[in-house]
Design a protein around this motif. Structure first.
Motif, mmCIF file in Angstrom:
data_model
loop_
_atom_site.group_PDB
_atom_site.id
_atom_site.type_symbol
_atom_site.label_atom_id
_atom_site.label_comp_id
_atom_site.label_asym_id
_atom_site.label_seq_id
_atom_site.Cartn_x
_atom_site.Cartn_y
_atom_site.Cartn_z
ATOM 1 N N GLY A 71 -2.786 -12.728 6.929
ATOM 2 C CA GLY A 71 -3.320 -11.635 7.743
ATOM 3 C C GLY A 71 -3.059 -11.822 9.224
ATOM 4 O O GLY A 71 -3.868 -11.440 10.062
ATOM 5 N N ASP B 268 -1.675 -10.025 -13.322
ATOM 6 C CA ASP B 268 -2.146 -8.721 -12.869
ATOM 7 C C ASP B 268 -1.635 -7.581 -13.755
ATOM 8 O O ASP B 268 -2.213 -6.501 -13.778
ATOM 9 C CB ASP B 268 -1.673 -8.483 -11.437
ATOM 10 N N SER C 263 1.467 -4.985 -11.049
ATOM 11 C CA SER C 263 0.887 -4.364 -9.859
ATOM 12 C C SER C 263 1.375 -5.058 -8.590
ATOM 13 O O SER C 263 0.898 -4.757 -7.506
ATOM 14 C CB SER C 263 -0.634 -4.409 -9.922
ATOM 15 N N CYS C 264 2.295 -5.983 -8.735
ATOM 16 C CA CYS C 264 2.846 -6.630 -7.549
ATOM 17 C C CYS C 264 4.310 -7.011 -7.791
ATOM 18 O O CYS C 264 4.789 -6.955 -8.934
ATOM 19 C CB CYS C 264 2.032 -7.872 -7.176
ATOM 20 N N ARG D 83 2.735 -0.703 3.897
ATOM 21 C CA ARG D 83 2.320 -2.022 4.376
ATOM 22 C C ARG D 83 2.339 -3.019 3.237
ATOM 23 O O ARG D 83 2.008 -2.696 2.106
ATOM 24 C CB ARG D 83 0.913 -1.937 4.988
ATOM 25 N N GLU D 84 2.723 -4.237 3.540
ATOM 26 C CA GLU D 84 2.890 -5.231 2.491
ATOM 27 C C GLU D 84 2.000 -6.431 2.733
ATOM 28 O O GLU D 84 1.818 -6.851 3.874
ATOM 29 C CB GLU D 84 4.356 -5.676 2.446
ATOM 30 N N GLN D 85 1.447 -6.955 1.660
ATOM 31 C CA GLN D 85 0.601 -8.136 1.755
ATOM 32 C C GLN D 85 1.078 -9.167 0.752
ATOM 33 O O GLN D 85 1.131 -8.881 -0.451
ATOM 34 C CB GLN D 85 -0.855 -7.748 1.457
ATOM 35 N N VAL D 86 1.446 -10.343 1.209
ATOM 36 C CA VAL D 86 1.756 -11.435 0.292
ATOM 37 C C VAL D 86 0.439 -11.925 -0.304
ATOM 38 O O VAL D 86 -0.497 -12.270 0.432
ATOM 39 C CB VAL D 86 2.471 -12.591 1.022
ATOM 40 N N THR D 87 0.320 -11.906 -1.619
ATOM 41 C CA THR D 87 -0.937 -12.296 -2.254
ATOM 42 C C THR D 87 -0.938 -13.743 -2.716
ATOM 43 O O THR D 87 -1.986 -14.261 -3.097
ATOM 44 C CB THR D 87 -1.247 -11.397 -3.462
ATOM 45 N N SER E 253 0.852 -1.194 0.000
ATOM 46 C CA SER E 253 0.000 0.000 0.000
ATOM 47 C C SER E 253 0.886 1.242 0.000
ATOM 48 O O SER E 253 2.103 1.152 0.180
ATOM 49 C CB SER E 253 -0.907 0.000 1.224
ATOM 50 N N GLN E 254 0.266 2.389 -0.189
ATOM 51 C CA GLN E 254 1.025 3.643 -0.293
ATOM 52 C C GLN E 254 1.911 3.866 0.925
ATOM 53 O O GLN E 254 3.031 4.366 0.808
ATOM 54 C CB GLN E 254 0.050 4.830 -0.422
ATOM 55 N N ASP E 255 1.407 3.511 2.099
ATOM 56 C CA ASP E 255 2.161 3.799 3.316
ATOM 57 C C ASP E 255 3.090 2.661 3.712
ATOM 58 O O ASP E 255 3.530 2.587 4.848
ATOM 59 C CB ASP E 255 1.200 4.150 4.455
ATOM 60 N N PHE F 3 0.681 -13.391 4.345
ATOM 61 C CA PHE F 3 -0.315 -13.976 3.444
ATOM 62 C C PHE F 3 -1.648 -14.193 4.155
ATOM 63 O O PHE F 3 -2.718 -13.941 3.607
ATOM 64 C CB PHE F 3 0.207 -15.302 2.896
#
Lengths: 248, 248
Positions: free
Chosen positions: B201, B98, B106-107, B82-86, B78-80, B199
DNA sequence: CGGTACCTTGAGCGGCCTCAATCAAGGTGG
DNA sequence: CCACCTTGATTGAGGCCGCTCAAGGTACCG
């Protein structure tokens, strides 16, 4: 008689070339001749009443559906009955892409208000897209966009706190409504608090509480389903910046 | 010299027709001639060291990549920050879908161990898929499958408790490994606790604690990254049934 | 051997859930 | 018209799950 069918079919033949949504929907980038080819494939539009299912999970997949008017939700259910709203669809947006994979729909699509959709028989779309490269390309892009959208929801569900989720949700709705010519900061929610909660991974009480909190802070005005965004920048700050970064 | 490139290219030309993954990967349902057409489009395979980026978010999108050997993660930020493994990708699985949407990835895609991928230049794939209907169809199905997969992750992130998420994660890994001919109940995790947490959460401490808990209950055996599934049925009960339903 | 990355485990806290009461709006039938 | 029910939203009180902070422990590696 046709007016009293359980699944009424709109008698008027629809036409992409004359549709006000053509800039948002499938026909992006098609010339006039290609557009008329597309028109021959689009089935009669279908009207649904509020609460009616467009398709059920498990049902055989035949067509994609584009929203003409109205509002939908799509949701998946786990074996033990838990339900997750995976998205809300408004005019120009597509439903059913998940069904291509197995030939059966993997989610439910339900109208949240009286709505009208265009039916796009998939195998005819597939054939047509071989003859119209730009249609094929647009199709790939549409599916890819759906993947990107889902990834962003995953980021929201995996990382964000309740307030951030609600803010992101409101801003997303606002943005989509404004690209459709509606007011960006004054709109009616088509879904219940519970449906918002299901989409955002929150309980309905948390949704309600958070909206009340935003209202107390003067960021939004809430009157049941009528929402007004008062301080958009503060909402944006909540999600994009850290909380200590104050607006402008 | 070629061995010391930052992005080394494997000199051997790859071939779908002789690839052991052809049943899992793109060539599903192609006849011999179509397969050789596909072969002409696939670029040389590319080797990556552990930790190396296959592509970055924002980079211009040119190709899809199929994992030949090794293991990858994809993640969005995300802009700030934070990272999310998709997702985690293993042999035969595709990355980069994507990027079609906007023409930019996008990733991020990062190798979790020394790996090898096939590069599929997308515009050539697109052209080829017009001539090979079954390839086009398979492409649509692949993208749709990705959408369905993402929806199931959304369900996991939105509805499940920590124990359920971990159980679902282990069972999913197990299932995918076994379709690739590896042991279903005895495997090495390629990713760290933190990556699993991202991944699912969860925080890495929660992942660690939950694994320990499962071990104490005798459901699994944990030795660092070496995992053995002992009581698969109990794990399945955790996610599909209510906790009071005991598996026979 | 020291350095680093990664994992485990504990203690305490806090955010969101759970349970529950109240209220408003809309529909129905008397 | 009002009594009654249903549905959805709001708000409060209390509890629990997972996060935060922190302190080791262990494997890997120069």
């Amino acid at each position: 008689m046709s007016e009293h069918n359980h699944i009424p079919l709109h008698s008027l033949k629809v036409s992409c070339s004359s549709c006000s949504l053509r800039e948002l929907c499938l026909p992006v980038g098609l010339n006039r001749e290609e557009m008329s080819q597309l028109d021959t494939v689009i089935r009669q539009s279908r009207r649904l009443k509020r609460g009616e299912y467009l398709f059920h999970s498990g049902e055989s997949f035949k067509s994609l559906f584009a929203v003409r008017t109205g509002f939908f939700k799509t949701c998946v259910a786990s074996q033990d009955g838990r339900e997750q709203v995976t998205g809300f669809q408004m005019s120009g947006e597509l439903m059913g892409l998940d069904g291509i994979s197995t030939g059966n729909h993997s989610c439910d699509a339900i109208a949240l208000e009286d709505s009208e959709v265009c039916e796009l028989p998939f195998n005819r779309m597939e054939t047509l897209s071989r003859d119209i490269p730009s249609l094929q390309h647009h199709f790939y892009r549409l599916m890819s966009r759906e993947i990107v959208r889902d990834q962003n929801v995953m980021l929201l569900l995996g990382n964000m706190k309740a307030e951030e989720r609600i803010a992101a949700f409101l801003l997303n709705l606002s943005q989509r409504l404004s690209t459709r010519g509606f007011a960006a900061n004054d709109f009616i929610l088509r879904m219940s608090r519970e449906e918002i909660g299901s989409f955002l991974g929150l309980k309905l009480e948390t949704v309600s509480r958070t909206l009340s909190k935003f209202q107390q802070q003067g960021w939004i005005a809430v009157d049941h389903k009528h929402i007004q965004l008062v301080k958009v920048d503060d909402l944006k700050n909540l999600i994009s910046g850290c909380s200590h970064a104050n607006g402008h």
